[in-house]
Design a protein around this motif. Structure first.
Motif, mmCIF file in Angstrom:
data_model
loop_
_atom_site.group_PDB
_atom_site.id
_atom_site.type_symbol
_atom_site.label_atom_id
_atom_site.label_comp_id
_atom_site.label_asym_id
_atom_site.label_seq_id
_atom_site.Cartn_x
_atom_site.Cartn_y
_atom_site.Cartn_z
ATOM 1 N N GLN A 13 43.678 -6.323 13.657
ATOM 2 C CA GLN A 13 43.131 -4.991 13.425
ATOM 3 C C GLN A 13 43.476 -4.513 12.025
ATOM 4 O OE1 GLN A 13 43.709 -2.230 16.721
ATOM 5 N NE2 GLN A 13 44.270 -0.689 15.224
ATOM 6 N N ASP A 15 42.962 -1.195 9.716
ATOM 7 C CA ASP A 15 42.519 0.190 9.579
ATOM 8 C C ASP A 15 42.483 0.521 8.107
ATOM 9 O OD1 ASP A 15 42.227 0.896 12.317
ATOM 10 O OD2 ASP A 15 44.406 0.851 12.498
ATOM 11 N N ARG A 20 37.940 1.376 11.313
ATOM 12 C CA ARG A 20 38.711 0.315 11.980
ATOM 13 C C ARG A 20 37.871 -0.963 12.082
ATOM 14 N NH1 ARG A 20 42.244 1.554 17.109
ATOM 15 N NH2 ARG A 20 43.487 2.288 15.338
#
Ligand SMILES: [Zn+2]
Length: 333
Positions: A13, A15, A20
């Motif tokens: 992930q 961000d 995102r």
């Protein structure tokens, strides 16, 4: 852009400000964008209906042929650059928000119709480290191709057929590219299906004859031929049949063939270290070209390679296994 955070969460992930991204998730996730780097099974998922998937057209086509519908994919997203990662047809690395570079799976050398991984400088590098241990130094591809042609020539002199084995997507097409001057030439059906998508994308691969293992196993010609087939152990029913009935010589192709005992493990007659990944020196070169402050490693020798990078002065840590949150480690806010 309000800083970048990298964590692992069924995928990697990232961000970046308010956006995102989840890179190569294993299942449907909640994100603004998901990125599918290439069409190998361990990098694909079936996205949710409203998921926005970043992937190349070739990856989407290959994925569909393998039972994964990526929906309507895009290659154009603001603040995102896709770069050829040189691993297989359609494989891409991604640069996000001018800060994060993720390799997906990558190769550091040109092979046949494949280029090598293209790089950009980035502050944060997330990289695959499958062969991130110093004993993995792959031989020159041209030399390996010469050796294999010599082996096939001597088999043909003795009237023996040869089965060249590799992953049906990627390796098998390189084998088709390098060794299709031999005739008769057969492609196992699973390889032929992937070959066709390559041809649709402008890669010149010879047609050969499609071999259906369930129907054609007893109707191959006597005497020499070459077949490109998926990687199998010699204990596989088809392979042991081809060996017994036709005297076929089994040859496996994988980076793991650098390790002693790989042929013995598979029970093949020969194995060669032809890989679609970076070897150790190529991984180091990749890091130097991107020149990051922080490196996250994933796959294979990830903790060993991260510790080598720390010795070289990089801030480096493995992202797998997907253990704790990395927010304590990251200073980005
Ligand atoms: Zn791969």
């Amino acid at each position: 852009m309000g800083g970048v955070r990298v964590t692992s969460n069924s995928g990697i992930q990232v961000d970046a400000g308010k956006t995102r991204f989840v890179l190569d998730p294993k299942g449907a996730v909640s994100a603004d964008y998901t990125f599918v780097s290439h069409a190998h099974i361990d990098h694909m998922h079936n996205p949710a209906r409203d998921e926005k998937v970043i992937a190349s057209k070739a990856t989407a086509d290959l994925a569909r042929a393998r039972g994964y519908d990526l929906g309507s994919t895009t290659e154009e997203v603001e603040g995102v650059e896709l770069l050829d990662s040189g691993h297989i047809l359609g494989s891409r690395a991604i640069k996000i928000a001018d800060e994060v570079y993720y390799t997906g799976d990558a190769s550091g050398r040109e092979r046949g119709f494949l280029g090598k991984c293209r790089t950009r400088s980035a502050r944060i590098l997330i990289m695959e480290t499958t062969y991130g241990s110093p004993e993995y130094v792959f031989p020159q591809t041209a030399k390996l191709v010469r050796q294999v042609n010599g082996l096939i020539a001597s088999a043909f002199d003795r009237g023996r057929p040869v089965v060249l084995m590799g992953y049906p997507l990627g390796k098998a097409q390189l084998l088709a590219y390098y060794f299709s001057s031999w005739e008769p030439l057969f492609f196992h059906a699973s390889v032929a299906t992937m070959n066709e998508i390559h041809v649709d994308h402008g890669i010149k691969l010879k047609a050969g004859s499609r071999f259906h293992p369930s129907e054609d196993a007893d109707s191959l010609p006597g005497g020499p031929w070459v077949m490109v087939a998926p990687m199998s152990s010699s204990r596989n029913r088809l392979m042991s049949h081809l060996r017994k009935k036709y005297g076929a010589i089994l040859v496996a192709f994988s980076g793991w063939a650098m390790g002693a005992g790989y042929s013995r493990f598979l029970g093949t007659d020969y194995s060669f270290p032809l890989s679609d990944h970076c070897d150790y020196p190529e991984l180091i070169k990749l890091v130097e070209a991107i020149s990051p402050e922080t490196v996250y490693t994933t796959h294979g020798y990830s903790s060993e390679f991260a510790s080598d990078l720390r010795r070289m002065g990089f801030s480096a840590r493995t992202l797998s296994p997907y253990q704790s949150s990395l927010s304590d480690y990251l200073k980005e806010s």
